[in-house]
Design a protein around this motif. Structure first.
Motif, PDB file in Angstrom:
ATOM      1  N   GLN A  60      -1.869  -4.684 -11.354  1.00 53.49           N
ATOM      2  CA  GLN A  60      -2.426  -5.140 -10.450  1.00 53.49           C
ATOM      3  C   GLN A  60      -3.011  -6.471 -10.634  1.00 53.49           C
ATOM      4  O   GLN A  60      -3.949  -6.466 -11.436  1.00 53.49           O
ATOM      5  CB  GLN A  60      -3.137  -4.094  -9.633  1.00 53.49           C
ATOM      6  CG  GLN A  60      -2.034  -2.964  -9.037  1.00 53.49           C
ATOM      7  CD  GLN A  60      -2.826  -2.016  -7.950  1.00 53.49           C
ATOM      8  OE1 GLN A  60      -4.150  -2.233  -7.799  1.00 53.49           O
ATOM      9  NE2 GLN A  60      -2.496  -1.189  -7.445  1.00 53.49           N
ATOM     10  N   ARG A  91      -0.718   0.311 -10.828  1.00 58.50           N
ATOM     11  CA  ARG A  91      -0.163   1.044  -9.766  1.00 58.50           C
ATOM     12  C   ARG A  91       0.898   1.984 -10.464  1.00 58.50           C
ATOM     13  O   ARG A  91       1.859   1.517 -11.028  1.00 58.50           O
ATOM     14  CB  ARG A  91       0.224   0.306  -8.675  1.00 58.50           C
ATOM     15  CG  ARG A  91       1.120   1.401  -7.458  1.00 58.50           C
ATOM     16  CD  ARG A  91       1.513   0.788  -6.390  1.00 58.50           C
ATOM     17  NE  ARG A  91       0.380   0.553  -5.232  1.00 58.50           N
ATOM     18  CZ  ARG A  91      -0.220  -0.668  -5.156  1.00 58.50           C
ATOM     19  NH1 ARG A  91       0.391  -1.693  -5.559  1.00 58.50           N
ATOM     20  NH2 ARG A  91      -1.081  -0.891  -4.230  1.00 58.50           N
ATOM     21  N   GLN A 105      -3.331   5.103  -9.016  1.00 60.43           N
ATOM     22  CA  GLN A 105      -3.686   3.813  -9.303  1.00 60.43           C
ATOM     23  C   GLN A 105      -5.254   3.771  -9.550  1.00 60.43           C
ATOM     24  O   GLN A 105      -6.133   4.598  -9.373  1.00 60.43           O
ATOM     25  CB  GLN A 105      -3.321   2.975  -8.011  1.00 60.43           C
ATOM     26  CG  GLN A 105      -4.058   3.516  -6.741  1.00 60.43           C
ATOM     27  CD  GLN A 105      -3.655   2.463  -5.600  1.00 60.43           C
ATOM     28  OE1 GLN A 105      -3.107   1.534  -5.352  1.00 60.43           O
ATOM     29  NE2 GLN A 105      -3.854   3.113  -4.268  1.00 60.43           N
ATOM     30  N   PRO A 131      -6.911   0.757  -8.393  1.00 61.44           N
ATOM     31  CA  PRO A 131      -6.642  -0.397  -7.672  1.00 61.44           C
ATOM     32  C   PRO A 131      -7.443  -1.532  -7.824  1.00 61.44           C
ATOM     33  O   PRO A 131      -8.771  -1.402  -7.606  1.00 61.44           O
ATOM     34  CB  PRO A 131      -6.749   0.176  -6.006  1.00 61.44           C
ATOM     35  CG  PRO A 131      -7.371   1.444  -6.271  1.00 61.44           C
ATOM     36  CD  PRO A 131      -7.385   1.818  -7.675  1.00 61.44           C
TER      37      PRO A 131
END
Length: 761
Positions: free
Chosen positions: A311, A334, A368, A370
């Protein structure tokens, strides 16, 4: 002498009988290799229709006769009867067809001109010639659709809505939602197997009357390929100048009553134009169709996706405009694992009654670390973040019955569905290390749990749609659906936790009606109008995650629209136009907080209105011109945040004009060659609700060329020919501006080979 005369007569009769033997054959789609049922086969001595297997038989056809084969949506052909008297006939789909067959508008096969909705179909030919490496490359060809590329098949959607991440769009595979209602994810289309698609249908505007909640801005139905009538195998490989590699395969055949198809692809990205942007994806689909008899068909399908990506997030103004697309994130990721099973039994009771029963199962997990959860702290060398996992299983059934009446072409479709999906969400706090240059270099897990809950989601629904022709050219359609969503929330953390909402049961229910009509003026010209209601309850993560007391209300939308279509230039072209207004109440919007995190809130009232158009024109068979677009206005009617009133402002992330235009040329003097040029225009839009700053939009040029010789195919695609700098999303917050850079100039090269057996097994 008398005996000789009798012998001559018998000989002539035998020759006459031989010359008029029955002609048998099968009609096949030239692109999908699937059987075409309902095709008309006409000879001088009579005619017939192909059956569900594409097979036909014409008695007493003379050896020197010719036959004409035709069906709506395909180019008709006239062929001489061959000596074997067993013919395999391939029909090519029309490139400018108007009255195509669709299935999404009424949950059953019907002609496009019978549906009082704004609906577009992406054909097999368009999918195959586009050679898309991600779905936005085909979906953005549909008027009124802007699928936002977030990199590595990640995305979000804007259909009659601003660019956003909310649960306002329903994604289906063969009519079944790919995710459970109440656990929406804007990246849900990662779970689609591009290699197994036949067509895609897009409904613009609310479709809640048939499909339930979340089908507000629109519904996208991905229709998978069915087994080919003849044994067919395809293998393809491609690569790009930015480290992208992909291999696809498909195997398909029908033997007797059973047809099987297996297809999939593996994609891998390394060292792309943005730092920390590698990904991999494996997608597989197995589909079996067993035709028990003329009245019963049993279809089973299994899909599996295993996906992982780095990501990156957006970049600030300085780095964006200097084209320095470095990522400060070095470990965010992810992970998606999706497994779906569907079993459908279709039964025809008689010529006026049919039903289908579908059972389905889903197992889905998104894990994830993130980038958007990483927040800076007072210590410039430290930050905070989280690792989370969202998982659910689904157990569901859908039963639908259709009855046709012998009066005014009246019919009724009714159905019930139950979807039980227990879901869990777990998130733990992590300490993040940051260096002096601003890079997030690593993290340390802690024993601090932010979120840990289980929620039982139960969606029960019943729907009915009736239609009739009170006048020969006038069709009326009325539909109504009742939905009830029950959330049984079980929090495993105390009230003092980040997610401290108490255990409770919530339910949301709604009636979603639709009224519509179409009027056919003849000669492929007509009008439609409809009124529909959309319903979107809050998702479980919106309702409970990071919340002490759940306060979100369901959003409702009233939609009014009208449109029309007409063919021109001797059916060489067609145009369809829609105009709409959709008023939203309690629309859920994402609000940026002081720590740069986001929170969902009800916005009061909003209004979405616009015009959508689509035009196709083929002045000669070798040249096709296509253009589609939307002119829209999205505005806050009533909205207050932190004492500031935004009523009358344009909604942020809402381009006023979006168009997509393409020209494709297939020179008649160079059979098998094609070349095309595409122009994507995204207009300017406000970057914040206060309307203090605009992003100017962008112009994107793409080119495609390919060559087919027999079963061999090769192609080269170029995205962003002029290598312009552009952002797929742009937003402004108290922390500054953020831009998602679109891909630099990208070349994709590919080769493929398709083998089709000449004889049916």
């Amino acid at each position: 002498m008398h005996r000789i005369s009798i012998l001559i007569c018998l000989t002539l009769c035998s020759f006459s009988t031989f010359a008029q033997e029955a002609l048998q054959g099968r009609v096949i789609d030239a692109q999908t290799r699937e059987a075409i049922s309902g095709a008309s086969i006409l000879a001088a001595s009579g005619g017939c229709l192909s059956d569900r297997q594409g097979e036909f038989s014409l008695p007493a056809v003379k050896a020197k006769d010719s036959i004409r084969i035709s069906i709506i949506g395909y180019t008709p052909v006239r062929l001489a009867v061959n000596q074997e008297r067993n013919m395999t006939i391939y029909l090519e789909p029309l490139t400018t067809r108007l009255n195509e067959v669709i299935v999404s508008a009424g949950r059953d096969k019907q002609y496009r001109t019978d549906a009082p909705v704004a609906i577009s179909s992406i054909s097999t030919q368009m999918i195959r010639e586009t050679k898309a490496t991600s779905l936005e490359q085909v979906l953005n060809k549909v008027s009124g659709v802007y699928m936002v590329d977030l990199g590595n098949e990640q995305h979000t959607m804007a259909i009659r809505q601003p660019i956003g991440y909310r649960s306002l769009f329903l994604y289906l595979e063969d009519g079944i939602p790919i995710r459970t209602t109440g656990d929406f994810n804007h990246n849900a289309l990662i779970e689609i197997n591009l290699a197994a698609l036949k067509t895609i249908e897009v409904i613009r505007g609310p479709a809640s009357s048939l499909y339930g909640s979340e089908a507000v801005g629109g519904a996208v139905n991905f229709i998978t390929a069915s087994p080919a009538l003849l044994p067919t195998a395809r293998i393809q490989a491609e690569m790009s100048n930015w480290g992208y590699k992909r291999t696809d395969f498909t195997l398909s055949a029908t033997s007797g009553k059973l047809g099987l198809l297996v297809g999939g692809y593996y994609a891998d990205q390394r060292n792309g134009y943005i730092d920390h942007s590698d990904f991999r994806k494996l997608a597989l689909t197995l589909k079996g169709v067993y035709r028990i008899n003329d009245r019963n068909t049993w279809t089973n399908a299994v899909s599996y996706v295993d996906y992982k990506t780095d990501q990156t997030g957006g970049v600030d103004s300085a780095n964006f405009y200097s084209r320095n697309y470095k990522s400060f994130h070095t470990f965010s990721y992810r992970l998606v694992k999706a497994f779906r099973v569907r079993s459908t039994l279709e039964h025809t009771w008689n010529s006026r009654n049919s039903m289908n029963f579908t059972a389905f199962y889903r197992n889905n997990e998104i894990g994830q670390n993130p980038f958007y959860a990483i927040k800076t702290t007072a210590d410039p060398l430290k930050a905070r973040g989280e690792i989370n996992s969202d998982q659910f299983n689904s157990y569901g059934v859908l039963v639908q019955h259709k009855k046709e009446f012998g009066w005014k072409q009246a019919s009724v479709i009714a159905g019930v569905s139950v979807d039980y999906s227990p879901a869990t969400y777990f998130a733990e706090y992590i300490d993040v290390d940051r260096n002096a240059e601003g890079y997030f270099t690593g993290y340390t897990s802690t024993d601090s749990v932010l979120t840990d809950y289980r929620a039982g989601l139960l969606n029960t629904a019943a729907y009915i749609q009736a239609q009739m022709n009170p006048l020969e050219r006038l069709k009326l359609v009325a539909a109504l659906r009742y939905d009830r969503m029950d959330y049984n929330f079980d929090n495993h953390l105390p009230p003092s936790a980040f997610t401290g909402s108490p255990d409770e049961r919530n339910h949301f229910k709604a009636w979603s009606p639709k009224l519509g009509l179409t009027y056919d003026f003849g000669r492929d010209r007509g009008l439609y109008a409809n009124y529909s209601v959309g319903f979107a309850p809050p998702n479980i993560s919106e309702l409970y995650r990071g919340v002490k007391v759940p306060v979100l209300k369901p959003a409702t939308y009233n939609n009014y629209e009208a449109g029309g279509w007409f063919a021109f230039a001797g059916s060489k072209g067609y145009v369809d136009v829609s105009i709409y207004r959709m008023d939203g109440a309690n629309e859920i919007v994402s609000v940026r907080l002081a720590d740069n995190s986001s929170e969902n809130r009800n916005a009061g009232k909003t209004r979405h209105s616009g015009v959508e158009w689509n035009l196709r024109y083929a002045p000669v068979p070798s040249l096709l011109f296509r253009t589609g677009g939307t002119f829209a206005k999205h505005e806050f009617i009533e909205y207050e945040d932190k004492g500031k009133h935004y009523g009358g402002n344009r909604m942020n992330g809402a381009p006023e004009v979006i168009t997509n235009t393409e020209v494709t040329y297939k020179p008649p003097f160079f059979k098998g060659f094609r070349v095309g040029m595409e122009w994507q225009h995204v207009g300017q839009y406000f970057m914040d609700p206060a309307n203090t700053e605009k992003y100017g939009g962008y112009e994107l040029l793409n080119a495609r060329a390919g060559y087919t010789l027999g079963g061999f195919e090769c192609w080269v695609n170029c995205r962003n020919i002029t290598d312009v700098m552009y952002a797929t999303t742009a937003e402004k917050t108290a922390f500054g501006k953020s831009y998602r850079p679109g891909p630099n100039r990208t070349f994709n090269f590919g080769v493929a080979y398709t083998f089709t057996c000449k004889q049916k097994t």
